[in-house]
Design a protein around this motif. Structure first.
Motif, short mmCIF file in Angstrom:
data_model
loop_
_atom_site.label_atom_id
_atom_site.label_comp_id
_atom_site.label_asym_id
_atom_site.label_seq_id
_atom_site.Cartn_x
_atom_site.Cartn_y
_atom_site.Cartn_z
N LYS A 2 1.12 -1.08 -0.15
CA LYS A 2 0.02 0.24 0.46
C LYS A 2 0.97 1.72 -0.33
CE LYS A 2 -3.40 0.11 2.76
NZ LYS A 2 -4.11 0.22 4.81
N LEU A 3 0.70 2.16 -0.53
CA LEU A 3 1.44 2.94 -0.92
C LEU A 3 1.05 4.24 0.83
CD1 LEU A 3 3.11 4.09 -3.34
CD2 LEU A 3 0.90 5.94 -3.66
N TYR A 4 -0.31 4.26 0.93
CA TYR A 4 -0.22 4.94 1.86
C TYR A 4 -0.69 4.16 3.21
CZ TYR A 4 -0.27 9.05 -0.98
OH TYR A 4 -0.40 9.91 -2.14
N ASP A 5 0.62 3.78 3.83
CA ASP A 5 0.21 3.01 5.29
C ASP A 5 0.92 3.07 6.68
OD1 ASP A 5 2.96 2.41 3.79
OD2 ASP A 5 2.37 0.40 4.36
N VAL A 6 0.61 3.10 7.46
CA VAL A 6 0.95 3.59 9.07
C VAL A 6 3.01 3.32 9.04
CG1 VAL A 6 1.31 2.88 11.24
CG2 VAL A 6 -0.90 2.64 10.06
N GLY A 7 3.31 3.71 9.43
CA GLY A 7 4.68 3.86 9.28
C GLY A 7 5.29 4.64 8.30
N ARG A 8 4.89 5.32 6.98
CA ARG A 8 5.51 5.34 5.51
C ARG A 8 5.76 6.93 5.97
NH1 ARG A 8 7.51 2.98 1.89
NH2 ARG A 8 5.53 1.63 1.77
N ILE A 9 6.83 7.22 5.48
CA ILE A 9 7.18 8.64 5.61
C ILE A 9 6.79 9.03 4.37
CG2 ILE A 9 9.43 10.01 5.73
CD1 ILE A 9 10.67 7.93 7.13
N LEU A 57 7.65 8.68 0.35
CA LEU A 57 9.09 8.19 0.07
C LEU A 57 9.05 6.22 0.50
CD1 LEU A 57 10.55 11.02 2.23
CD2 LEU A 57 10.08 10.93 -0.73
N ASP A 58 9.90 6.31 -0.40
CA ASP A 58 10.29 4.47 -0.50
C ASP A 58 10.55 4.16 0.75
OD1 ASP A 58 12.66 5.63 0.25
OD2 ASP A 58 13.94 4.84 -1.08
N LYS A 59 10.87 5.14 2.29
CA LYS A 59 11.58 4.90 3.21
C LYS A 59 10.11 4.82 3.78
CE LYS A 59 15.86 7.24 3.45
NZ LYS A 59 16.88 5.97 2.18
N LYS A 60 10.18 3.40 5.32
CA LYS A 60 9.41 3.37 6.03
C LYS A 60 9.47 2.82 7.36
CE LYS A 60 5.29 0.38 7.02
NZ LYS A 60 4.63 -0.64 6.43
N ILE A 61 9.16 3.13 8.40
CA ILE A 61 9.58 2.98 9.96
C ILE A 61 8.79 2.12 10.55
CG2 ILE A 61 10.82 4.90 10.36
CD1 ILE A 61 8.25 5.66 11.98
N GLU A 71 7.36 7.76 21.01
CA GLU A 71 7.03 6.49 20.57
C GLU A 71 7.77 6.61 18.67
OE1 GLU A 71 4.22 3.34 23.00
OE2 GLU A 71 3.12 4.59 20.63
N VAL A 72 7.20 7.73 18.29
CA VAL A 72 8.18 7.29 17.04
C VAL A 72 9.10 8.35 16.53
CG1 VAL A 72 7.22 9.41 14.41
CG2 VAL A 72 4.97 7.95 16.09
N LEU A 73 9.09 8.87 17.39
CA LEU A 73 10.68 9.69 17.57
C LEU A 73 11.68 9.32 17.70
CD1 LEU A 73 12.23 12.57 17.41
CD2 LEU A 73 11.96 13.10 19.78
N ALA A 74 11.33 7.92 18.89
CA ALA A 74 12.25 6.51 19.23
C ALA A 74 12.53 5.43 17.80
CB ALA A 74 11.52 5.82 20.54
N ALA A 75 11.31 5.52 16.87
CA ALA A 75 11.27 4.84 15.88
C ALA A 75 12.51 5.17 14.58
CB ALA A 75 10.04 4.45 15.29
N ILE A 76 12.09 6.70 14.62
CA ILE A 76 13.17 7.38 13.70
C ILE A 76 14.46 7.00 14.09
CG2 ILE A 76 13.54 9.35 12.48
CD1 ILE A 76 10.97 9.96 13.07
N GLU A 77 14.84 7.26 15.47
CA GLU A 77 16.42 7.23 15.49
C GLU A 77 16.90 5.94 15.56
OE1 GLU A 77 16.15 8.93 19.77
OE2 GLU A 77 16.10 11.29 19.16
N LYS A 78 15.89 5.16 16.14
CA LYS A 78 16.30 3.23 15.65
C LYS A 78 16.95 3.37 14.19
CE LYS A 78 14.67 -1.03 17.02
NZ LYS A 78 13.90 -2.09 17.77
N ALA A 79 15.86 3.50 13.16
CA ALA A 79 16.39 3.41 11.97
C ALA A 79 17.49 4.29 11.50
CB ALA A 79 14.72 3.54 11.16
N GLY A 80 17.85 5.16 12.03
CA GLY A 80 18.61 5.94 12.29
C GLY A 80 18.19 7.11 10.75
N LEU A 81 17.39 7.72 10.89
CA LEU A 81 16.78 8.38 9.68
C LEU A 81 16.77 10.01 10.55
CD1 LEU A 81 13.55 5.88 8.04
CD2 LEU A 81 16.19 6.80 7.58
#
Length: 98
Positions: A2-9, A57-61, A71-81
């Motif tokens: 899906k193009l627009y799904d939860v976690g998509r940047i 974008l092609d990136k997803k967390i 929680e979103v901020l922690a996931a972004i930091e964990k993914a190194g983004l």
């Protein structure tokens, strides 16, 4: 996929936050999603956004539906983004005026 799904940047393409990156936190219906920056990182407040004003974008967390900004901020930091999310994207002009 899906193009627009939860976690998509995505990049916001219109409005005062145009050019800023955000993360889809929840899907409201076929036309609207809930996005967040989070505001402390990208300046995008948690709000409802029309999918016509987002460019995925092609990136997803990996986050759960309805995740908090922390929680979103922690996931972004964990993914190194973190640095990737802070970068602004210059929106392209779609109309040419002569």
């Amino acid at each position: 996929m899906k193009l627009y799904d939860v976690g998509r940047i995505c990049v916001k393409t219109s409005g005062r936050e145009a050019g800023s990156k955000c993360v889809i936190v929840d899907i409201i219906d076929d036309n609207y999603v809930l996005v967040t920056g989070p505001k402390s990182l990208t300046g995008v407040k948690r709000r409802r956004a029309n999918i016509k004003h987002l460019e995925p974008l092609d990136k997803k967390i990996s986050i759960n539906k309805g995740a908090s900004d922390e929680e979103v901020l922690a996931a972004i930091e964990k993914a190194g983004l973190t640095d990737f999310m802070k970068e602004k994207v210059k929106p392209e002009l779609t109309a040419t005026f002569i």
